[in-house]
Scaffold this motif. Structure first.
Motif, PDB file in Angstrom:
ATOM      1  N   ASP A 207       0.893  -1.124   0.050  1.00 15.57           N
ATOM      2  CA  ASP A 207       0.028  -0.110  -0.041  1.00 15.57           C
ATOM      3  C   ASP A 207       0.977   1.022   0.029  1.00 15.57           C
ATOM      4  O   ASP A 207       0.213   2.180  -0.589  1.00 15.57           O
ATOM      5  CB  ASP A 207      -0.735   0.063   1.290  1.00 15.57           C
ATOM      6  CG  ASP A 207      -1.866  -1.237   1.366  1.00 15.57           C
ATOM      7  OD1 ASP A 207      -2.550  -1.264   0.280  1.00 15.57           O
ATOM      8  OD2 ASP A 207      -1.896  -2.080   2.294  1.00 15.57           O
ATOM      9  N   ARG A 208       2.120   1.136   0.619  1.00 16.73           N
ATOM     10  CA  ARG A 208       3.226   2.241   0.578  1.00 16.73           C
ATOM     11  C   ARG A 208       4.407   1.472   0.553  1.00 16.73           C
ATOM     12  O   ARG A 208       4.864   0.500   1.076  1.00 16.73           O
ATOM     13  CB  ARG A 208       3.085   3.095   1.788  1.00 16.73           C
ATOM     14  CG  ARG A 208       1.597   4.035   1.876  1.00 16.73           C
ATOM     15  CD  ARG A 208       1.860   5.055   3.045  1.00 16.73           C
ATOM     16  NE  ARG A 208       1.613   4.320   4.156  1.00 16.73           N
ATOM     17  CZ  ARG A 208       2.057   4.922   5.470  1.00 16.73           C
ATOM     18  NH1 ARG A 208       2.741   6.194   5.396  1.00 16.73           N
ATOM     19  NH2 ARG A 208       2.001   4.295   6.788  1.00 16.73           N
ATOM     20  N   ASP A 225       3.192   6.339  -1.768  1.00 12.21           N
ATOM     21  CA  ASP A 225       1.624   5.773  -1.790  1.00 12.21           C
ATOM     22  C   ASP A 225       1.518   4.813  -3.179  1.00 12.21           C
ATOM     23  O   ASP A 225       2.005   5.069  -4.431  1.00 12.21           O
ATOM     24  CB  ASP A 225       0.641   6.605  -1.799  1.00 12.21           C
ATOM     25  CG  ASP A 225       0.643   7.204  -0.609  1.00 12.21           C
ATOM     26  OD1 ASP A 225       0.759   6.642   0.431  1.00 12.21           O
ATOM     27  OD2 ASP A 225       0.283   8.580  -0.624  1.00 12.21           O
TER      28      ASP A 225
END
Length: 271
Positions: A207-208, A225
């Motif tokens: 997700d990051r 991100d």
């Protein structure tokens, strides 16, 4: 109290050596939400494993703190499970017994039948129930790593810490395990921090992506991100423009950081 599920706040990490004090990490600030998948990436020696060990409670920060669900991490605990690059299975125990050892020591109040059911559930989750009675020496490297993941998940951790879990595997096995990890994380919703040197792996799973600067005194250089829809399909992503843009951003950070260090080193030698 922290508003985030997991937080590293103002963390410095210094070690005493024969040559004096060595500062591995400087001012690490990172906040994770519950169920988030975050990858740590950077050149060797940038302190990725040190960050993981701090969250695991194996190290105590020299400055700052690690907070999980509003409580400071002050040592190891079953709510934070680690999957190593080396599977670390006990060779004299069967696959089932390796997982049962962790379960029996964590869920002491459960009945024997309940613990046995838990072991069977997580073996099935990683598609290893067919090898339950085999010894580690009788299964492949990829299968061993599946068992290592099952053992970590079986203790119901709030945070799963993974230190290059697929680094020693061949490309095809690695791809299969990456896909399995995405499926498992989607089902269980664990918060995951994973160390990797593989840019494609980081973009596919995360997700990051937290990109670390070079050490000593390493810190977080950039957090990227990854707004790719889930579930993710590696074949479809191979033609995805956003995927390639994100991949280039990570490569650019790593390449530029390496060049800066090389230039500084070269200037020092000339001087």
């Amino acid at each position: 109290m922290s508003k985030h599920y997991l937080e590293l706040s103002g963390v410095d990490m210094r070690f005493r050596t024969e040559k004096g004090e060595f500062e591995a990490l400087k001012n690490i600030n990172l906040k994770l939400q519950k169920g988030e998948f975050v990858s740590l990436i950077g050149h060797s020696g940038c302190g990725k494993s040190t960050v993981l060990n701090l969250v695991a409670g194996l190290y105590a920060p020299s400055t700052g703190g690690v907070i999980l669900e509003g409580r400071e991490v002050d040592g190891p605990g079953p709510e934070r499970a680690v999957v190593f690059q080396n599977h670390a299975l006990l060779p004299w125990l069967t696959v089932e017994q390796n997982i049962a050892l962790a379960v029996d020591n964590t869920f002491t109040r459960q009945s024997k039948a309940e613990r046995k059911e838990r072991v069977a559930h997580f073996l099935a989750l990683v598609h290893m129930n067919h090898a339950a009675h085999k010894l580690p020496g009788e299964i492949s490297g990829g299968m061993k790593q599946r068992v290592g993941i099952a053992r970590a998940l079986a203790v119901d951790p709030k945070v799963l810490l993974m230190d290059e879990p697929f680094g020693a595997l061949d490309a095809l096995t690695r791809a299969h395990l990456q896909d399995s990890l995405m499926e498992i994380q989607a089902e269980l919703g664990n918060t995951v921090i994973m160390i990797t040197h593989d840019v494609d792996e980081a973009v596919l799973l995360s997700d990051r992506i937290v990109m670390m600067t070079n050490g000593p005194s390493a810190t977080i250089g950039e957090i990227l991100d990854i707004p790719l829809d889930r579930p993710r399909n590696r074949v479809q992503l191979s033609d995805d423009a956003l995927y390639h843009k994100l991949r280039r951003r990570v490569l650019s950070f790593l390449y530029e950081g390496h060049n800066k260090v090389s230039q500084i080193t070269s200037k020092s030698k000339v001087a």
